[in-house]
Design an enzyme around this catalytic site. Structure first.
Site, PDB file in Angstrom:
ATOM      1  N   CYS A 142      -1.810   6.822   2.860  1.00 20.62           N
ATOM      2  CA  CYS A 142      -2.413   5.750   2.315  1.00 20.62           C
ATOM      3  C   CYS A 142      -3.417   5.259   3.313  1.00 20.62           C
ATOM      4  O   CYS A 142      -4.407   5.988   3.372  1.00 20.62           O
ATOM      5  CB  CYS A 142      -1.141   4.794   2.117  1.00 20.62           C
ATOM      6  SG  CYS A 142      -1.717   3.430   0.985  1.00 20.62           S
ATOM      7  N   HIS A 185       3.305   6.776  -0.641  1.00 24.09           N
ATOM      8  CA  HIS A 185       4.015   6.653   0.459  1.00 24.09           C
ATOM      9  C   HIS A 185       5.316   7.644   0.284  1.00 24.09           C
ATOM     10  O   HIS A 185       6.363   7.025   0.048  1.00 24.09           O
ATOM     11  CB  HIS A 185       4.606   5.220   0.805  1.00 24.09           C
ATOM     12  CG  HIS A 185       3.556   4.511   1.116  1.00 24.09           C
ATOM     13  ND1 HIS A 185       3.439   4.080   2.550  1.00 24.09           N
ATOM     14  CD2 HIS A 185       2.652   3.824   0.481  1.00 24.09           C
ATOM     15  CE1 HIS A 185       2.261   3.364   2.746  1.00 24.09           C
ATOM     16  NE2 HIS A 185       1.849   3.257   1.716  1.00 24.09           N
ATOM     17  N   GLU A 209       7.220   8.611   2.493  1.00 25.11           N
ATOM     18  CA  GLU A 209       8.486   8.222   3.438  1.00 25.11           C
ATOM     19  C   GLU A 209       9.177   6.946   2.796  1.00 25.11           C
ATOM     20  O   GLU A 209      10.146   6.696   3.429  1.00 25.11           O
ATOM     21  CB  GLU A 209       7.759   7.850   4.796  1.00 25.11           C
ATOM     22  CG  GLU A 209       7.074   6.721   4.930  1.00 25.11           C
ATOM     23  CD  GLU A 209       5.620   6.531   4.088  1.00 25.11           C
ATOM     24  OE1 GLU A 209       5.121   7.345   3.514  1.00 25.11           O
ATOM     25  OE2 GLU A 209       4.925   5.523   4.028  1.00 25.11           O
ATOM     26  N   SER A 227      -5.657  -0.064   7.057  1.00 24.88           N
ATOM     27  CA  SER A 227      -6.555   0.791   7.661  1.00 24.88           C
ATOM     28  C   SER A 227      -7.473  -0.114   8.661  1.00 24.88           C
ATOM     29  O   SER A 227      -7.879   0.666   9.875  1.00 24.88           O
ATOM     30  CB  SER A 227      -7.275   1.684   6.865  1.00 24.88           C
ATOM     31  OG  SER A 227      -8.010   0.905   6.010  1.00 24.88           O
ATOM     32  N   ILE A 269       1.132   1.475  -2.495  1.00 27.64           N
ATOM     33  CA  ILE A 269       1.082   0.234  -2.141  1.00 27.64           C
ATOM     34  C   ILE A 269      -0.352  -0.246  -1.710  1.00 27.64           C
ATOM     35  O   ILE A 269      -0.946   0.431  -0.772  1.00 27.64           O
ATOM     36  CB  ILE A 269       1.947  -0.062  -1.039  1.00 27.64           C
ATOM     37  CG1 ILE A 269       3.630   0.419  -1.409  1.00 27.64           C
ATOM     38  CG2 ILE A 269       1.994  -1.673  -0.492  1.00 27.64           C
ATOM     39  CD1 ILE A 269       4.251   0.251  -0.177  1.00 27.64           C
ATOM     40  N   ARG A 270      -1.032  -0.993  -2.587  1.00 26.31           N
ATOM     41  CA  ARG A 270      -2.351  -1.189  -2.341  1.00 26.31           C
ATOM     42  C   ARG A 270      -3.036  -0.016  -1.748  1.00 26.31           C
ATOM     43  O   ARG A 270      -4.170   0.234  -0.782  1.00 26.31           O
ATOM     44  CB  ARG A 270      -2.686  -2.361  -1.180  1.00 26.31           C
ATOM     45  CG  ARG A 270      -2.347  -3.804  -1.726  1.00 26.31           C
ATOM     46  CD  ARG A 270      -2.437  -4.709  -0.649  1.00 26.31           C
ATOM     47  NE  ARG A 270      -1.423  -4.494   0.292  1.00 26.31           N
ATOM     48  CZ  ARG A 270      -1.746  -4.041   1.861  1.00 26.31           C
ATOM     49  NH1 ARG A 270      -2.815  -3.789   2.156  1.00 26.31           N
ATOM     50  NH2 ARG A 270      -0.772  -3.765   2.805  1.00 26.31           N
ATOM     51  N   ARG A 291     -10.967   2.761  -1.321  1.00 26.55           N
ATOM     52  CA  ARG A 291      -9.908   1.667  -0.717  1.00 26.55           C
ATOM     53  C   ARG A 291      -9.341   0.793  -1.843  1.00 26.55           C
ATOM     54  O   ARG A 291     -10.325   0.418  -2.636  1.00 26.55           O
ATOM     55  CB  ARG A 291     -10.316   0.787   0.415  1.00 26.55           C
ATOM     56  CG  ARG A 291     -10.499   1.712   1.636  1.00 26.55           C
ATOM     57  CD  ARG A 291     -10.703   0.632   2.710  1.00 26.55           C
ATOM     58  NE  ARG A 291      -9.495  -0.455   3.103  1.00 26.55           N
ATOM     59  CZ  ARG A 291      -9.872  -1.442   3.445  1.00 26.55           C
ATOM     60  NH1 ARG A 291     -10.958  -1.871   3.866  1.00 26.55           N
ATOM     61  NH2 ARG A 291      -8.574  -2.328   3.875  1.00 26.55           N
TER      62      ARG A 291
HETATM   63  N1  GLN Z   1      -5.004  -1.139   1.476  1.00 26.44           N
HETATM   64  C1  GLN Z   1      -4.629  -0.625   2.674  1.00 26.44           C
HETATM   65  C2  GLN Z   1      -5.816  -0.300   3.284  1.00 26.44           C
HETATM   66  O1  GLN Z   1      -6.876  -0.194   2.937  1.00 26.44           O
HETATM   67  C3  GLN Z   1      -3.692   0.705   2.654  1.00 26.44           C
HETATM   68  C4  GLN Z   1      -2.469   0.279   2.128  1.00 26.44           C
HETATM   69  C5  GLN Z   1      -1.599   1.286   2.614  1.00 26.44           C
HETATM   70  O2  GLN Z   1      -1.436   1.849   3.677  1.00 26.44           O
HETATM   71  N2  GLN Z   1      -0.148   1.147   2.020  1.00 26.44           N
HETATM   72  O3  GLN Z   1      -5.632   0.173   4.768  1.00 26.44           O
END
Ligand code: GLN
Length: 189
Positions: A79, A169, A171, A49, A133-134, A106
């Protein structure tokens, strides 16, 4: 029906493939003039982001996109896309689109548990395979925002009128139901 996909960074091509497989054509949004095209929905992909916000600002796209969303354009953020849409972030204060009445956190699952898959209950769709993912989670919703999915006691999908956001996600799976849900939002707009 045509969806515009923000293609600055991150997992944008997977969204395009999935929407195309469902009969929706897509346009890539890479610069400000791309926003002059006609499209019926907007996808903001996952990625990083902070990088996306920087690019959107440098490319002079942030305010235009914000106005499109506020004018009712169906919008789907996954995300990092969710982070861009959130009006509030618990642990970040950078400028962003800030169009959706959610508070996001986040990297909410910590560094150890950076990426994982889980089944989440998606309202109206049942069990959905979710890839995180994160990922952020949604710490709170307010206003018109409705919770669509929770995982481990935390909100991971929500909708506020024309805006749909998932912390995971869809997708990156073979399950197209959440994209179909978004296509319905585009059709009913
Ligand atoms: N951790 C990412 C962020 O803060 C987002 C991760 C993702 O989009 N898979 O932007």
């Amino acid at each position: 029906m045509k969806a515009g996909i923000l293609c600055l960074q991150g997992a944008f091509s997977e969204h395009g493939k999935m929407l195309n497989s469902l009969g929706i054509s897509t346009v890539e949004l890479r610069k400000a003039s791309d926003l002059n095209q006609q499209f019926d929905g907007l996808v903001i992909p996952g990625g990083e982001s902070t990088v996306m916000i920087k690019l959107l600002t440098e490319l002079d796209m942030l305010e235009r996109l914000k106005q499109l969303i506020l004018s009712g354009l169906p919008t789907f953020g996954t995300c990092a896309g969710l982070i861009l849409l959130a009006k509030n972030i618990t642990n970040d204060f950078r400028a962003r689109l800030a169009t959706m009445d959610i508070e996001a956190k986040r990297n909410a699952y910590g560094r150890q548990l950076g990426s994982f898959s889980a089944e989440v209950d998606f309202k109206g769709a049942g069990k959905f395979p979710a890839v995180f993912i994160r990922a952020p989670y949604i710490a709170d919703v307010y206003g018109e925002t409705k919770v669509l999915a929770e995982f481990d006691g935390k909100i991971v999908a929500a909708r506020e009128n024309n805006q749909l956001a998932t912390a995971f996600h869809p997708e990156l799976t073979k399950d197209t139901r959440i994209h179909e849900y978004f296509i319905d939002m585009m059709k009913n707009a």
